[in-house]
Design an enzyme around this catalytic site. Structure first.
Site, PDB file in Angstrom:
ATOM      1  N   ARG A 166       4.104 -16.422 -14.149  1.00 48.64           N
ATOM      2  CA  ARG A 166       5.373 -16.044 -13.495  1.00 48.64           C
ATOM      3  C   ARG A 166       5.830 -14.625 -13.833  1.00 48.64           C
ATOM      4  NH1 ARG A 166       6.026 -21.255 -15.097  1.00 48.64           N
ATOM      5  NH2 ARG A 166       5.975 -22.750 -13.383  1.00 48.64           N
ATOM      6  N   LYS A 191       5.725  -1.736  -5.216  1.00 50.49           N
ATOM      7  CA  LYS A 191       5.067  -2.586  -4.220  1.00 50.49           C
ATOM      8  C   LYS A 191       3.677  -2.901  -4.729  1.00 50.49           C
ATOM      9  CE  LYS A 191       6.845  -1.342   0.345  1.00 50.49           C
ATOM     10  NZ  LYS A 191       6.402  -0.711   1.606  1.00 50.49           N
ATOM     11  N   GLU A 218       0.249  12.853   1.420  1.00 49.47           N
ATOM     12  CA  GLU A 218       1.480  12.130   1.050  1.00 49.47           C
ATOM     13  C   GLU A 218       2.485  13.093   0.415  1.00 49.47           C
ATOM     14  OE1 GLU A 218       2.149   9.077   1.926  1.00 49.47           O
ATOM     15  OE2 GLU A 218       0.237   8.020   2.119  1.00 49.47           O
ATOM     16  N   LYS A 250      10.704   9.855  -4.269  1.00 51.14           N
ATOM     17  CA  LYS A 250      10.442   8.436  -3.985  1.00 51.14           C
ATOM     18  C   LYS A 250      11.388   7.556  -4.798  1.00 51.14           C
ATOM     19  CE  LYS A 250       7.116   4.809  -3.201  1.00 51.14           C
ATOM     20  NZ  LYS A 250       5.731   4.398  -3.010  1.00 51.14           N
ATOM     21  N   GLU A 262      12.884  -2.409   0.995  1.00 57.10           N
ATOM     22  CA  GLU A 262      12.660  -1.924   2.355  1.00 57.10           C
ATOM     23  C   GLU A 262      13.498  -2.649   3.409  1.00 57.10           C
ATOM     24  OE1 GLU A 262       8.609  -0.823   2.983  1.00 57.10           O
ATOM     25  OE2 GLU A 262       8.953  -0.330   5.078  1.00 57.10           O
ATOM     26  N   ARG A 290      14.106   2.789   2.871  1.00 60.30           N
ATOM     27  CA  ARG A 290      12.735   2.932   2.360  1.00 60.30           C
ATOM     28  C   ARG A 290      11.718   3.186   3.478  1.00 60.30           C
ATOM     29  NH1 ARG A 290      10.031  -0.106  -2.871  1.00 60.30           N
ATOM     30  NH2 ARG A 290       8.026   0.913  -2.700  1.00 60.30           N
ATOM     31  N   ASN A 298       7.536   5.983   5.450  1.00 59.89           N
ATOM     32  CA  ASN A 298       6.454   5.784   6.409  1.00 59.89           C
ATOM     33  C   ASN A 298       6.359   6.901   7.430  1.00 59.89           C
ATOM     34  OD1 ASN A 298       5.154   3.394   5.586  1.00 59.89           O
ATOM     35  ND2 ASN A 298       7.003   2.284   6.174  1.00 59.89           N
ATOM     36  N   HIS A 317       3.306   7.455   9.427  1.00 58.71           N
ATOM     37  CA  HIS A 317       2.470   6.273   9.186  1.00 58.71           C
ATOM     38  C   HIS A 317       2.356   5.337  10.390  1.00 58.71           C
ATOM     39  CE1 HIS A 317       2.511   7.625   5.082  1.00 58.71           C
ATOM     40  NE2 HIS A 317       1.900   6.559   4.633  1.00 58.71           N
ATOM     41  N   HIS A 341      -1.292   4.165  10.754  1.00 58.45           N
ATOM     42  CA  HIS A 341      -1.770   2.784  10.643  1.00 58.45           C
ATOM     43  C   HIS A 341      -2.597   2.395  11.865  1.00 58.45           C
ATOM     44  CE1 HIS A 341       1.633   1.906   7.560  1.00 58.45           C
ATOM     45  NE2 HIS A 341       0.518   2.264   6.962  1.00 58.45           N
ATOM     46  N   HIS A 395      -6.818   7.109   4.031  1.00 67.82           N
ATOM     47  CA  HIS A 395      -5.417   6.880   4.407  1.00 67.82           C
ATOM     48  C   HIS A 395      -4.691   8.222   4.600  1.00 67.82           C
ATOM     49  CE1 HIS A 395      -1.481   5.131   4.614  1.00 67.82           C
ATOM     50  NE2 HIS A 395      -1.085   5.835   3.555  1.00 67.82           N
TER      51      HIS A 395
HETATM   52  N1  LIG Z   1       2.035   0.233  -3.576  1.00 73.18           N
HETATM   53  C1  LIG Z   1       2.352   1.246  -2.809  1.00 73.18           C
HETATM   54  O1  LIG Z   1       3.522   1.600  -2.653  1.00 73.18           O
HETATM   55  C2  LIG Z   1       1.255   1.990  -2.118  1.00 73.18           C
HETATM   56  C3  LIG Z   1       1.527   3.226  -1.513  1.00 73.18           C
HETATM   57  C4  LIG Z   1       0.472   3.915  -0.945  1.00 73.18           C
HETATM   58  C5  LIG Z   1      -0.812   3.377  -0.980  1.00 73.18           C
HETATM   59  N2  LIG Z   1      -1.030   2.178  -1.571  1.00 73.18           N
HETATM   60  C6  LIG Z   1      -2.382   1.604  -1.645  1.00 73.18           C
HETATM   61  O2  LIG Z   1      -3.184   2.487  -2.429  1.00 73.18           O
HETATM   62  C7  LIG Z   1      -4.552   2.357  -2.028  1.00 73.18           C
HETATM   63  C8  LIG Z   1      -5.140   3.741  -1.900  1.00 73.18           C
HETATM   64  O3  LIG Z   1      -5.074   4.387  -3.149  1.00 73.18           O
HETATM   65  P1  LIG Z   1      -6.025   5.609  -3.525  1.00 73.18           P
HETATM   66  O4  LIG Z   1      -5.948   6.626  -2.454  1.00 73.18           O
HETATM   67  O5  LIG Z   1      -5.718   5.985  -4.901  1.00 73.18           O
HETATM   68  O6  LIG Z   1      -7.484   4.969  -3.378  1.00 73.18           O
HETATM   69  P2  LIG Z   1      -8.501   4.313  -4.426  1.00 73.18           P
HETATM   70  O7  LIG Z   1      -7.796   3.529  -5.432  1.00 73.18           O
HETATM   71  O8  LIG Z   1      -9.543   3.631  -3.605  1.00 73.18           O
HETATM   72  O9  LIG Z   1      -9.152   5.607  -5.118  1.00 73.18           O
HETATM   73  C9  LIG Z   1      -9.910   6.512  -4.342  1.00 73.18           C
HETATM   74  C10 LIG Z   1     -11.305   6.750  -4.964  1.00 73.18           C
HETATM   75  O10 LIG Z   1     -11.154   7.581  -6.113  1.00 73.18           O
HETATM   76  C11 LIG Z   1     -11.799   6.981  -7.234  1.00 73.18           C
HETATM   77  N3  LIG Z   1     -11.086   7.475  -8.413  1.00 73.18           N
HETATM   78  C12 LIG Z   1      -9.892   7.073  -8.902  1.00 73.18           C
HETATM   79  N4  LIG Z   1      -9.513   7.876  -9.894  1.00 73.18           N
HETATM   80  C13 LIG Z   1     -10.468   8.797 -10.053  1.00 73.18           C
HETATM   81  C14 LIG Z   1     -10.625   9.912 -10.910  1.00 73.18           C
HETATM   82  N5  LIG Z   1      -9.678  10.275 -11.767  1.00 73.18           N
HETATM   83  N6  LIG Z   1     -11.763  10.652 -10.813  1.00 73.18           N
HETATM   84  C15 LIG Z   1     -12.702  10.331  -9.898  1.00 73.18           C
HETATM   85  N7  LIG Z   1     -12.602   9.308  -9.042  1.00 73.18           N
HETATM   86  C16 LIG Z   1     -11.499   8.553  -9.117  1.00 73.18           C
HETATM   87  C17 LIG Z   1     -11.693   5.509  -6.962  1.00 73.18           C
HETATM   88  O11 LIG Z   1     -12.638   4.776  -7.719  1.00 73.18           O
HETATM   89  C18 LIG Z   1     -11.970   5.475  -5.461  1.00 73.18           C
HETATM   90  O12 LIG Z   1     -13.350   5.565  -5.205  1.00 73.18           O
HETATM   91  C19 LIG Z   1      -4.544   1.549  -0.759  1.00 73.18           C
HETATM   92  O13 LIG Z   1      -4.998   0.247  -1.038  1.00 73.18           O
HETATM   93  C20 LIG Z   1      -3.086   1.506  -0.330  1.00 73.18           C
HETATM   94  O14 LIG Z   1      -2.746   0.320   0.355  1.00 73.18           O
HETATM   95  C21 LIG Z   1      -0.023   1.482  -2.137  1.00 73.18           C
HETATM   96 ZN   LIG Z   2       0.795   6.286   2.815  1.00 75.30          ZN
END
Ligand SMILES: NC(=O)c1ccc[n+]([C@@H]2O[C@H](COP(=O)([O-])OP(=O)(O)OC[C@H]3O[C@@H](n4cnc5c(N)ncnc54)[C@H](O)[C@@H]3O)[C@@H](O)[C@H]2O)c1
Ligand SMILES: [Zn+2]
Length: 361
Positions: free
Chosen positions: A118, A140, A182, A231, A241, A245, A249, A252, A256, A269
């Protein structure tokens, strides 16, 4: 060292610091222990990040689960593997889960922390630019379902975020630019975020492009701090949201749809978001919502940062529109757009003529 304090108006106990500095990982276990009374920590990471930074978290009290790398593993199946590991090592309620990686790891580990017994302490160590400016802020957490992205999740705030900017040195250029998309998004929404201070992110970006690409530590730290402040200001006012919030987007709604019709394979992304920002500025110009001058300066910034601003194929317009409509941000079947309406100001607008929406595709 820069510290951003994230406060959630609705729940006082959810306030937490984001610490931003190069080299934080060298003392990560010490920092974590200052913010959590846990005896045991389960570090969730992946096969790419573990060999780079895993050693920094090794201690008598840390256990690791190393997942395969990729968005395709952000599923309930791999979430269960985290929970299995937590049970195997007998993680207790006062213990903690630590996310070491990008947004994929952060979202998954955070959701595991939210539901394990929990809810146990959660600590984020984001290692991509996108995770440091966006996904690690705001609470999130989620995994994907085969019928939709991030469909199974929660709002769950961490106890601490450690952003070690040195980790960005190993990030490849494509992933770095994904984060920059972003970052630029925050510049276009800055004045609608309700932050106490004027950061003038747009000018900061204009004046520091070479330093940002060179990953100059003080400039990168300042950049991340500004984004987190913006943020945090939004999340403080609207954690779940219900309204404001949604401005996060910006770009986005198109992004999307682009990701959806290309099955999340062709663009990262951030690439979809930079194309989406160009498209929303075009739409705003057609609707006379922004001046020619603002439009030109916005597009120039995207181009100066060498972000992708157009699709290199002609999508089927009906399929594209349906993808926009099926986005979970759509309310009452009308598509919501975060529309630029003035310099660095946006407004949520809907009921826009379909032909206009699709004109730039
Ligand atoms: N929770 C939220 O508010 C929120 C907001 C935006 C995106 N997201 C989510 O985040 C995800 C995307 O995140 P991301 O862009 O970080 O992608 P990711 O986590 O896939 O990382 C991108 C790549 O970089 C590699 N990597 C990570 N750190 C590294 C480093 N220091 N050196 C070398 N390689 C490294 C990872 O292994 C991966 O191959 C999506 O799933 C998306 O839905 C969530
Ligand atoms: Zn985004």
């Amino acid at each position: 060292m820069s510290i951003v304090e994230v406060k959630i108006k609705a729940q006082k106990e959810s306030s937490y610091p984001i610490i931003i500095e190069g080299g934080l990982l060298d003392n990560a276990v010490y920092h974590i222990k200052c913010f959590s009374n846990a005896n045991k920590f389960l570090v969730v990471t992946n096969e790419t990040v573990f060999p780079l930074y895993g050693d920094k978290l090794k201690s008598d009290d840390t256990h690791f689960i190393v997942l395969p790398d990729g968005e395709e593993y952000k599923t309930t199946e791999y979430l269960n593997k985290i929970l299995d590991k937590a049970l195997e090592i007998k993680l207790e309620r006062k213990d903690a889960i630590v996310a070491l990686g990008g947004g994929v790891i952060g979202d998954m580990a955070g959701f595991a922390a939210a539901i394990y017994q929990r809810g146990i302490d959660f600590i984020q160590i984001p290692t991509t630019l996108l995770a440091q400016v966006d996904s690690s802020v705001g609470g999130k957490v989620a995994v994907n379902h085969k019928l939709g992205k991030n469909m199974i999740g929660a709002f769950y705030q961490p106890k601490l975020v450690l952003s070690d900017i040195n980790t960005l040195k190993t990030l490849d250029e494509r992933q770095f630019k994904t984060g920059l998309s972003e970052v630029i998004k925050y510049a276009f929404i800055e004045k609608s975020c309700g932050a106490e201070k004027d950061y003038n992110l747009f000018d900061f970006l204009k004046n520091n492009r070479a330093e940002i690409y060179a990953k100059k530590p003080d400039v990168i730290a300042e950049l991340i701090k500004i984004c987190c402040e913006l943020k945090a200001a939004v999340v403080n006012q609207d954690e779940k949201e219900k309204g404001l919030r949604a401005i996060l987007n910006f770009g986005h709604t198109y992004a999307h749809a682009i990701e959806n019709i290309t099955e999340y394979k062709k663009y990262t992304h951030g690439e979809a978001v930079s194309i989406g920002m160009k498209l929303i500025f075009e739409l705003a110009k057609k609707l006379n919502a922004v001046s020619e001058e603002y439009y030109n300066s916005a597009i120039t910034l995207l181009k100066d940062y060498e972000l992708i601003t157009g699709l290199d194929f002609k999508p089927d317009k009906e399929a594209f529109y349906n993808a926009m409509k099926s986005d979970k941000k759509v309310s009452d079947s009308s598509i919501n757009f975060v529309m630029p309406v003035d310099r660095f100001k946006v407004q949520i607008i809907n009921n826009i003529d379909k032909n206009l929406v699709l004109a730039g595709i």
